[in-house]
Design a protein around this motif. Structure first.
Motif, PDB file in Angstrom:
ATOM      1  N   VAL A 101      41.996  43.529  47.826  1.00  0.00           N
ATOM      2  CA  VAL A 101      43.289  44.201  48.016  1.00  0.00           C
ATOM      3  C   VAL A 101      43.547  45.180  46.861  1.00  0.00           C
ATOM      4  O   VAL A 101      43.910  46.334  47.081  1.00  0.00           O
ATOM      5  N   ARG A 104      43.805  41.162  54.986  1.00  0.00           N
ATOM      6  CA  ARG A 104      43.843  39.884  54.292  1.00  0.00           C
ATOM      7  C   ARG A 104      44.042  38.728  55.272  1.00  0.00           C
ATOM      8  O   ARG A 104      43.449  37.666  55.121  1.00  0.00           O
ATOM      9  N   THR A 118      45.913  46.687  54.103  1.00  0.00           N
ATOM     10  CA  THR A 118      45.405  45.601  53.247  1.00  0.00           C
ATOM     11  C   THR A 118      46.000  44.254  53.651  1.00  0.00           C
ATOM     12  O   THR A 118      45.322  43.236  53.620  1.00  0.00           O
ATOM     13  N   PHE A 129      37.482  47.942  54.768  1.00  0.00           N
ATOM     14  CA  PHE A 129      36.852  47.581  53.498  1.00  0.00           C
ATOM     15  C   PHE A 129      35.372  47.969  53.481  1.00  0.00           C
ATOM     16  O   PHE A 129      34.848  48.395  52.454  1.00  0.00           O
ATOM     17  N   ASP A 146      39.609  37.983  48.008  1.00  0.00           N
ATOM     18  CA  ASP A 146      40.608  38.732  48.775  1.00  0.00           C
ATOM     19  C   ASP A 146      41.540  39.515  47.861  1.00  0.00           C
ATOM     20  O   ASP A 146      41.877  40.658  48.139  1.00  0.00           O
ATOM     21  N   GLU A 154      49.139  50.001  52.187  1.00  0.00           N
ATOM     22  CA  GLU A 154      49.368  48.579  51.971  1.00  0.00           C
ATOM     23  C   GLU A 154      49.318  47.767  53.269  1.00  0.00           C
ATOM     24  O   GLU A 154      48.779  46.656  53.289  1.00  0.00           O
ATOM     25  N   MET A 199      41.387  48.176  47.248  1.00  0.00           N
ATOM     26  CA  MET A 199      41.823  49.042  48.357  1.00  0.00           C
ATOM     27  C   MET A 199      43.053  49.856  47.956  1.00  0.00           C
ATOM     28  O   MET A 199      43.115  51.060  48.211  1.00  0.00           O
TER      29      MET A 199
END
Ligand SMILES: [Zn+2]
Length: 334
Positions: A123, A140, A136, A300, A119, A133, A126
């Protein structure tokens, strides 16, 4: 002459390989696990860690006169949770051995830490490729909520690439074919020309070349699509008649399917090149230009697609990455 998918399943069943379709909570729908009636009695993949999947596995094994307790070997085709979530429970009940490609054994043994690290990697990737943000953060938490469907897996039979596994009635050769995930392994019955391929090849969906941390711990970002295409090219050369997939129906003309997939990637690569040639763009900007605003859960996947094709262009010397503060942009060379 190629077989119909129905005939392929019948033929596999005659060879003692039975498809079990186990439900998952994921968009992909059911996952195919394969019961191999041989010695040892073997299950290839297990389905996710859920009561529903366990019930279905019990009843589908029961329909063939077996129970989970009878299983002697579980083969794990790759690291994705829809394929391996029930391993721990099956082993507790049956004491079965667990076989998987050796290079993935440590990852599989440390499922929680590995998922966390994966993860964090996603992040960072990405952010570096321009994904906002908040997307992401949302992704997550989705990923964390999915984790319960996974399982820690203790591999008792780590397999070398190319290793032949002997059963009473057959030999299966484990062949590492990374790309969809770094641990993808296919199992080849050369005598019967049956390939158990899991998500390496799926008839109705193009397997995502998901970017994932390298198994050898190297810090270099893996080129998942480049790796995947190289793997498909190797599989293309195999004289398989039946390819049993991790989702959906068997593939009975893998050469045509692989040619079609590679041609599609070629077209997408040129489309992405055009976008980059117009102006330098981040991975996120390219994804938006192609797919618009996608659902958070798709962010993703689409980024992996874009970066995969950009990698092909980078390797051809047509595109390079340029750092722009925190973000990288792809830029056409001359
Ligand atoms: Zn998968």
């Amino acid at each position: 002459m190629t077989l119909t998918p129905e005939r392929a399943l019948e033929q596999a069943a005659l060879a003692g390989i039975h498809r079990l379709r186990i439900p998952t909570p994921f968009a992909v729908g059911r996952v195919n696990c394969y019961l191999i009636e041989d010695e040892p009695l073997t299950l290839v993949d297990t389905g996710p860690n859920s009561g529903k999947a366990l019930d279905e596995l019990q009843s589908q094994l029961g329909a063939r006169g077996h129970s989970i307790d009878d299983l002697e070997l579980v083969i794990v085709t790759h690291q994705h949770i829809d394929h391996l979530g029930l391993v721990e429970i099956i082993v507790e009940h049956s004491g079965a051995e667990v076989a998987a490609i050796g290079v993935a054994a440590e990852r599989l043994a440390n499922f929680d830490e590995d998922a966390e690290a994966e993860d964090r990697f996603a992040v960072d990737l990405m952010i570096r490729n321009g994904i906002p943000e908040e997307v992401t953060v949302a992704l997550r938490s989705v990923s964390r909520s999915f984790r319960a469907w996974g399982s820690q897996v203790t591999v008792t039979k780590p397999l070398a690439d190319g290793e032949k596994m002997a059963f009473r009635d057959r030999t299966l050769q484990a062949i590492h074919r990374p790309g969809h995930s770094p641990s993808d392994t296919v199992f080849w019955d050369e005598r019967r020309r049956i390939l158990i391929a899991a998500d390496h090849l799926i008839a109705h969906i193009s397997s995502n070349p998901l970017i994932s941390r390298a198994l050898d711990g190297s810090e270099q970002r893996p080129q998942a699509l480049v790796t995947y295409i190289a793997s498909m090219e190797k599989t293309r050369e195999m004289p398989a008649e039946i390819v049993l997939s991790g989702h959906g129906e068997p593939v009975t003309d893998h050469v045509a399917l692989i040619d079609d997939r590679i041609a599609k990637h070629e077209r997408r690569k040129e489309k992405i090149y055009k976008l980059i040639a117009e102006q330098p763009r981040s991975g996120y900007e390219i994804a938006q230009a192609i797919w618009g605003n996608v659902a958070v859960t798709q962010a993703f996947l689409t980024l992996s697609e874009v970066i995969g094709h950009a990698d092909l262009l980078i390797n051809e010397g047509r595109v390079r990455e340029v750092e722009d503060g925190q973000v990288v942009r792809f830029l056409a060379v001359d």
